[in-house]
Each structure stands twice: as C-alpha cells, then as structure tokens.
Write a protein that holds these residues in place. Structure first.
Motif, PDB file in Angstrom:
ATOM      1  N   SER A 238       0.836  -1.081   0.020  1.00 40.00           N
ATOM      2  CA  SER A 238       0.048  -0.025  -0.017  1.00 40.00           C
ATOM      3  C   SER A 238       0.716   1.202  -0.121  1.00 40.00           C
ATOM      4  CB  SER A 238      -1.001  -0.090   1.132  1.00 40.00           C
ATOM      5  OG  SER A 238      -0.184  -0.043   2.408  1.00 40.00           O
ATOM      6  N   TYR A 239       2.085   1.177  -0.202  1.00 38.25           N
ATOM      7  CA  TYR A 239       3.101   2.097  -0.115  1.00 38.25           C
ATOM      8  C   TYR A 239       2.820   3.131  -1.259  1.00 38.25           C
ATOM      9  CZ  TYR A 239       7.320   4.867  -1.218  1.00 38.25           C
ATOM     10  OH  TYR A 239       8.294   5.804  -1.502  1.00 38.25           O
TER      11      TYR A 239
ATOM     12  N   LEU B 151       1.719   7.167  -0.155  1.00 35.18           N
ATOM     13  CA  LEU B 151       2.756   8.055  -0.779  1.00 35.18           C
ATOM     14  C   LEU B 151       1.727   9.295  -1.514  1.00 35.18           C
ATOM     15  CD1 LEU B 151       5.757   8.757  -1.146  1.00 35.18           C
ATOM     16  CD2 LEU B 151       5.781   7.771  -3.304  1.00 35.18           C
ATOM     17  N   SER B 152       0.924   8.655  -2.258  1.00 35.80           N
ATOM     18  CA  SER B 152       0.068   9.847  -3.187  1.00 35.80           C
ATOM     19  C   SER B 152      -0.748  10.557  -2.102  1.00 35.80           C
ATOM     20  CB  SER B 152      -0.810   8.679  -4.254  1.00 35.80           C
ATOM     21  OG  SER B 152      -0.416   8.183  -4.900  1.00 35.80           O
TER      22      SER B 152
ATOM     23  N   GLY C 184      12.862  15.462  -2.148  1.00 31.34           N
ATOM     24  CA  GLY C 184      13.743  15.049  -0.958  1.00 31.34           C
ATOM     25  C   GLY C 184      12.801  13.769  -0.207  1.00 31.34           C
ATOM     26  N   SER C 185      11.670  14.191   0.196  1.00 27.91           N
ATOM     27  CA  SER C 185      10.662  13.472   0.770  1.00 27.91           C
ATOM     28  C   SER C 185      10.677  12.001  -0.080  1.00 27.91           C
ATOM     29  CB  SER C 185       9.507  13.867   1.205  1.00 27.91           C
ATOM     30  OG  SER C 185       9.645  15.310   1.957  1.00 27.91           O
ATOM     31  N   TYR C 186      10.245  12.210  -1.141  1.00 27.43           N
ATOM     32  CA  TYR C 186      10.138  10.909  -2.046  1.00 27.43           C
ATOM     33  C   TYR C 186      11.376  10.135  -1.752  1.00 27.43           C
ATOM     34  CZ  TYR C 186       9.833   8.022  -5.976  1.00 27.43           C
ATOM     35  OH  TYR C 186       9.715   6.997  -6.963  1.00 27.43           O
ATOM     36  N   LEU C 187      12.536  10.480  -2.010  1.00 21.25           N
ATOM     37  CA  LEU C 187      13.943   9.718  -1.917  1.00 21.25           C
ATOM     38  C   LEU C 187      14.040   9.237  -0.587  1.00 21.25           C
ATOM     39  CD1 LEU C 187      16.518  11.987  -3.823  1.00 21.25           C
ATOM     40  CD2 LEU C 187      15.257  10.085  -4.753  1.00 21.25           C
ATOM     41  N   LEU C 188      13.709   9.950   0.427  1.00 19.38           N
ATOM     42  CA  LEU C 188      13.694   9.193   1.896  1.00 19.38           C
ATOM     43  C   LEU C 188      12.885   8.154   2.133  1.00 19.38           C
ATOM     44  CD1 LEU C 188      15.030   9.754   4.600  1.00 19.38           C
ATOM     45  CD2 LEU C 188      13.330  11.299   5.104  1.00 19.38           C
ATOM     46  N   LEU C 189      11.488   8.504   1.663  1.00 17.63           N
ATOM     47  CA  LEU C 189      10.482   7.503   1.865  1.00 17.63           C
ATOM     48  C   LEU C 189      10.938   6.233   1.087  1.00 17.63           C
ATOM     49  CD1 LEU C 189       7.202   9.564   2.058  1.00 17.63           C
ATOM     50  CD2 LEU C 189       8.471   8.348   3.905  1.00 17.63           C
ATOM     51  N   THR C 190      11.281   6.413  -0.128  1.00 20.68           N
ATOM     52  CA  THR C 190      11.759   5.154  -0.990  1.00 20.68           C
ATOM     53  C   THR C 190      12.927   4.533  -0.435  1.00 20.68           C
ATOM     54  OG1 THR C 190      11.004   6.426  -2.917  1.00 20.68           O
ATOM     55  CG2 THR C 190      12.195   4.499  -3.380  1.00 20.68           C
ATOM     56  N   ARG C 191      13.873   5.072   0.036  1.00 20.44           N
ATOM     57  CA  ARG C 191      15.099   4.328   0.554  1.00 20.44           C
ATOM     58  C   ARG C 191      14.514   3.757   2.040  1.00 20.44           C
ATOM     59  NH1 ARG C 191      20.250   8.229   0.178  1.00 20.44           N
ATOM     60  NH2 ARG C 191      20.449   8.313  -2.074  1.00 20.44           N
ATOM     61  N   LEU C 192      13.519   4.213   2.826  1.00 17.75           N
ATOM     62  CA  LEU C 192      13.436   3.367   3.904  1.00 17.75           C
ATOM     63  C   LEU C 192      12.510   2.428   3.717  1.00 17.75           C
ATOM     64  CD1 LEU C 192      12.055   6.671   6.368  1.00 17.75           C
ATOM     65  CD2 LEU C 192      14.127   5.059   6.596  1.00 17.75           C
TER      66      LEU C 192
END
Length: 285
Positions: free
Chosen positions: A205-206, A210-211, A272-280
């Motif tokens: 459900s990520y 995210l959306s 920046g938030s997208y990169l951070l959440l994707t890495r997490l």
C-alpha cells in the motif's frame, strides 16, 4: 473521409483527452507563463524591462522562514492525516462487509459542500463561547474558556479536518485492490498479524500512502483561507503572504516572484521526501 475515420479510430484516446488538455492549457499553463514573465518585469513610465530585482528583493531570511514554516505545517498535517487515515482506510477496505457503500457516501460527502462552509462552521466550535468550550466547562475539565480561535492550534485542527478525506481515498483505493489471498496465505504459514501487516500490507500500500501524503502536503502548503480566517493573520504562511502581495499590496511582480520561489522550494522538499521514503521502504524490504 475513410482516412479521417482511421486516424480518429487509431488516436481515439488522444481526441477524447483533447478538451481536457485545452482547458488545462488555457486556465493553468498560460496563466502560469504570464505570471512567470511578470516576475521578471520591471514596469516604468517609458516601458518595461527584464530584471532579477524582484527575486533578489524577496530572497531573504524573512521570506525563507515563511516558506519553511509552511513546509513544517504541511509535513505535520500530512503525517497526522496519514497516521489517522490508514486504519480508517484499512477498516473500510478489508474489514467492513456491510454498509461499505454508506460509509463511502459519508466519506465523500464533504466534497459536496463548499470549502468555505467547512471553515466557517468551525467558528461555532472554536470561538470563546463555542460548543467545545461550553462542553468542556460543563464536564468540569476547564473553569475558563480556552483561547482556541486565532491560533496555530485552530489552523492545524481545521486543516486536519479539511484534508483528511484526501488521504483516506487514495489509501482506500490501493487497499481495495489488495489481494486478500496473500494475507490469508501469510497467516496460514504461521506469520503473526503484525508481521503480515508490516511486511506485506504496508509495502503493497506504499503507493497509495505516498500519493495521499503528497496530495495533502501540497494542498496544506499553499492554503491561505484557513490561516487567514482561523489564524487571525497572526502568523504568515506561503498562501497568506502570496494573497497579501496580490490583493493587499498590489505588487504583482514580487508576488509572482515569491510564488515561483516557494514553488521551487516545495518541489525540492517533495523530491527529498520521496527519496527518503523510498529508501526507507526499500531498506525494510
């Protein structure tokens, strides 16, 4: 005539979307283009010239603090909405069997009402002699009415109320499409419910989370009605400052420059938030 029909049949989807493209171009991209050009214009008696003066004038700590304050408020509101909306969306999509249509009806009901009506209705709840203060005093929780109106707390409460449905709907959509057999298989193989949720349901459900997060983030960042009416104009945010430049000060050039400056900082924050959440998420996988 046959060639026209063949072209239309082969490009049927393009011709259907053409009115929407024209509408978006006329009422979004063209005004943005004019606004972008206006941010570089310095109008004088003898004409206009291109200049960077407006950007240099607004590029200071006062304006950056306003943008950072709006980013902080947007991140807080989006995070709270995500935390509250996820269990609601999960219950609607996976657990609720009867009455789901009625629940979805009440969920979409706020979209039928004008947003200003939502905001003004909170005046009767948050004012000095409003419903919340009277209820708390009758219950003996407080002895004196709380100062809720014209405060940052009022802005946060109303923003949470106004944008919560924008978080629930994307989550519900993605959870509704989730294959329930995967959950059953995980439980049958001995996994606990918490392990299944954090290692199966949550990653799948990520995209919906995210959306919804970015949707609420962007809407909160540019909001000016709620801070103006319920915040009392005590604290400046991006939306209120832009409205001041255009409607009160009547300085279109600086208002346009600040609009694009704040938009650029918003895009960097979202990226920046997208990169951070994707890495997490990938790290958990």
């Amino acid at each position: 005539m046959n060639k026209v029909r063949k072209i239309f049949s082969s490009q049927h989807s393009f011709f259907i979307t053409t009115p929407a493209i024209i509408w978006q171009s006329l009422f979004l991209w063209v005004p943005l283009l004019f606004l972008f050009v206006a941010s570089f214009l310095h109008i004088q008696e003898h004409g206009a010239r291109f200049t960077l003066t407006h950007y240099l004038h607004i590029f200071n700590w006062e304006h950056i603090i306003v943008v950072m304050r709006s980013l902080g408020l947007a991140f807080f509101n989006a995070s709270v909405c995500l935390i509250i909306a996820y269990p609601v969306a999960y219950f609607l999509a996976c657990n609720l069997k009867r009455g789901k249509n009625i629940a979805l009806f009440f969920l979409t009901l706020p979209f039928w009402i004008n947003f200003l009506v939502h905001v003004y209705s909170w005046f009767f709840l948050l004012e000095h002699n409003g419903l919340i203060n009277r209820l708390l005093m009758q219950l003996g929780v407080i002895k004196q009415p709380l100062h809720l109106m014209n405060s940052l707390a009022a802005v946060m409460i109303v923003m949470f109320h106004g944008y919560l449905p924008f978080m629930i709907l994307p989550l519900y959509t993605i959870l509704q499409k989730l294959d329930k057999r995967l959950i059953e298989a995980s439980l049958d193989l001995g996994a606990t419910r918490s392990y299944t949720f954090f290692n199966l349901v949550l990653p799948l459900s990520y995209s919906g989370a995210l959306s919804g997060f970015f949707l609420v983030f962007v809407l909160t960042f540019g909001e000016f009605v709620i801070p103006s009416l319920l915040g009392g104009g005590k604290t400046l945010f991006v939306g209120t400052l832009i409205s001041e430049y255009f409607l009160a000060i009547r300085n279109t050039a600086q208002g346009a420059a600040f609009t694009f400056l704040s938009a650029g900082m918003l895009i960097m924050a979202l990226f920046g938030s997208y990169l951070l959440l994707t890495r997490l998420i990938k790290g958990k996988k």
